[in-house]
Design a protein around this motif. Sequence first.
Motif, PDB file in Angstrom:
ATOM      1  N   ASN A 191      -8.649  -1.178   3.830  1.00 26.85           N
ATOM      2  CA  ASN A 191      -8.087  -2.617   3.810  1.00 26.85           C
ATOM      3  C   ASN A 191      -9.013  -3.346   4.981  1.00 26.85           C
ATOM      4  OD1 ASN A 191      -8.438  -1.019   6.029  1.00 26.85           O
ATOM      5  ND2 ASN A 191      -6.093  -1.259   7.064  1.00 26.85           N
ATOM      6  N   CYS A 203      -6.391   2.984   7.777  1.00 21.54           N
ATOM      7  CA  CYS A 203      -6.357   3.035   5.865  1.00 21.54           C
ATOM      8  C   CYS A 203      -6.980   4.205   5.710  1.00 21.54           C
ATOM      9  CB  CYS A 203      -7.913   2.761   5.497  1.00 21.54           C
ATOM     10  SG  CYS A 203      -8.036   1.930   4.066  1.00 21.54           S
ATOM     11  N   CYS A 233       0.772  -1.654   0.472  1.00 16.97           N
ATOM     12  CA  CYS A 233      -0.245  -0.028  -0.402  1.00 16.97           C
ATOM     13  C   CYS A 233       0.779   1.343  -0.410  1.00 16.97           C
ATOM     14  CB  CYS A 233      -0.814  -0.176   1.186  1.00 16.97           C
ATOM     15  SG  CYS A 233      -1.853   1.536   1.822  1.00 16.97           S
ATOM     16  N   CYS A 255      -3.694   1.063  -2.688  1.00 20.08           N
ATOM     17  CA  CYS A 255      -4.459   0.517  -1.065  1.00 20.08           C
ATOM     18  C   CYS A 255      -4.558  -0.988  -1.310  1.00 20.08           C
ATOM     19  CB  CYS A 255      -6.513   1.014  -1.342  1.00 20.08           C
ATOM     20  SG  CYS A 255      -7.249   0.811   0.580  1.00 20.08           S
TER      21      CYS A 255
END
Lengths: 342, 316, 151
Positions: C81, C75, C16, C45
């Motif tokens: 996530n 996140c 990410c 992500c």
Amino acid sequence: MADKILAKDKLDEFIAKLREEADVYAPARVGAKTTWQEVNGAEGLDWDFTNTEMSPKDFFFPQTECMMRFKNAKDDPEGMIMKAEELLPRSRVLLNMRPCDAKAFQVLDMIFVQDEMTDDVYWRDKREKTLVAGLACNEPCPTCFCSSVNCGPHHQVGMDLLFVDLGDKLLVKVLTEKGEAASADLPPAAAADEAKAAELKAAAEAAISSKVSLDKINAREVLDLYNLPMWDKVHEACLNCGTCTFVCPTCHCFDIQDEVQGQEGRRVRNWDYCMSWLFTMHGTGHNPRGKKKDRVRQRFMHKFKYIPVKRDGEIGCVGCGRCIQMCPVNIDVRQVVDQMNS
Amino acid sequence: MQQRTEKIREAAKRLLAEGAVDVVLGYRAGTVPMREQPFAARSVEEADELVWSSFCCNNLANFLVRRDEKTAIVAQGCVSRNIVGLLQENQIDRKRLKIIGVPCLGMVSRSKVLDKIGNKTVFAVEEQGEELVVKGKGFEERLNRKELLRDNCFTCQHRNPVISDEMVCEPVQDAAGGDIDKMAAPWEALAPEERWSTFKEAFADCIRCYACRDACPLCYCHVCFVDESKPQWCGKTQDEADVQTFHILRAFHCAGRCTDCGACESACPMGIKMRVLTSKIEKDVRQMYGYTPGMDEKATPTMSVYRPNDPQDFIK
Amino acid sequence: MSDKEQFEPRIAAFFCNWCTYGGADLAGVSRLQYPPNIRVVRIPCTGRMSPKFILQAFRQGADGIWVSGCHPGDCHYIAGNMYARRRFAVLKNLLEYVGLEPGRIHFSWISSAEATKFQETVIEVTNAVRALGPAKFMLKDIAPQAQREVA
């Protein structure tokens, strides 16, 4: 050429002889299914099968076939050059092929090998190196309609030998020079055996219960058939899967792709099918067969009109009935043809 | 079965005559034994062709997506759950849909019948109560219908429709009796190296006709990942890796959505049991997230939500 | 055995952008040593991770896969996530169900401040994959001998 006799207890010998120069394949039973297998002798050969689930077209036109290989490396002297894949290294014998399947290959010969410009080496090579020995159908199945489409249960086209099962022996009809060479050692058939084979033929032809008529299809113009209102209904149940085309012995469309991995690459062709929207998708985004109806119509029109028009009345269907048996939504080619012909 | 057929026809005719719907999706008798055909009846006369039998093995919800007409659909438990799933995913409009619910007694597996009679050619199959009469050349066998149910029908938990506008008969017992936990995910019992060879063997016969995908009401993407070319996620060849990529991703795309209707297995011309994959996912989703797909129109599909305490012991 | 000892795995690592990728950066500027077996792909992500990426990596010869993102609650897109976690759980189970060896595929939550955790995890992942040897799982092989026999 005179008919011969091959006793079933002499089959091992016959196959052993063939195996000296060729790989021998035949429909054999594995578990519940009868499929094409390499055979060493008569053991395992299935004499009662109706037909194999998949047609033997895979032998001449494999579902995935590498045509050429290449290397990406620019500095390698062999790099960036397409090298043709080696052709079939050894001859083959296909035993006990049903007449409908053999007939299909004769139809496909007209498409794959036409003239100097249209000459599929991969197809032709395998055809030339293969001896086909058919096995006449004595008990056609209820979905067989071969006799309506230029074929029949004892049809002799597309093969080198035709076996007729007489119980403990086979009557061998010798059809080509290749077939003559393969059957040279066999004793000639007695008149009684020939008479029995003729009887079986008549009985088998009489036992074909499914029939379709093509007279009106032949008489109609392409566009009239194309615009029939029946097409609005026929496609409704279709899932647009590839089952009918993949099990069909005469369907022959393919898609060529290059596959690259690291520095190695190959050009490979795979079966493709007109039921898929992707089959006709253009790079522009336009799809000439964008609707399910167009695609379903294409398959039947191709087999029963386009091929006959282009190939002197030859039909792109041999009546094996596989698509009828296998279609997950029971789209029955016999009904479709009847509607086209009504 | 006969009673259900008559009631389906009655309902279909009424809806068509009233003009409540333009088309009724049901089944009509197939041209080969043990195969009924999905059928769109558009007139009262056509509605007379509708049937209900032990061989209605397609999932009619598959035909609802991207259909503009006002539609009525004949739906048993699994199909109704797929309709719920399509509603959740905004693929269909409930207002334009009438559901004729059919309490289901399970569908019979064609391949099990053929196996049972030794793969002889079948001319006709008749249903007589709980018995199937299978006729072919020189034989007639009476078989017990219940023993020949499709695997998924044997372990079905929801035989009655979960939503419907009208029902053709009284509800039946919801569960078919088979234990889903015992039957699901059969390869869990195998050692890792056995699983790999079993997996390879199980899918070796695949001819990539995609009948499993096309028969599935969950697969409504305009472009399926196997048809994508830039990048190409899945090669077009018969190589093991390509065939396996297709089956793994197809099964994964059904996660939390599959109702175990069995249409994929019934459609497969090669007799591949792809439910070994989907049943594993279905079981995981049920055990990890406590979710059963297609039960509640208002619920969000399980892969589109999360809980703060979802299992994460596999994450470092 | 000597083959296995010398075997250096190739591991496709999907990080990410907002956390683990930064963690890897920090490990670098902090001069933390770790094995050079990972090939990093930056993703926006973990919620963007598709199972296609994982299978494609195996197809193209990756010996192991490692996906790493933000700790739950951190996140950048609030909950990407969290959705990913559900998918990973099902996918990992499915892949191992069809025969992927446990230890080929790894997931972790590593923030951009956790350079040491990053270093430790690279070592752990690399050792796990190295111990398993080269991956055969889902490998697309176009070499001549790999071509299927006709019929």
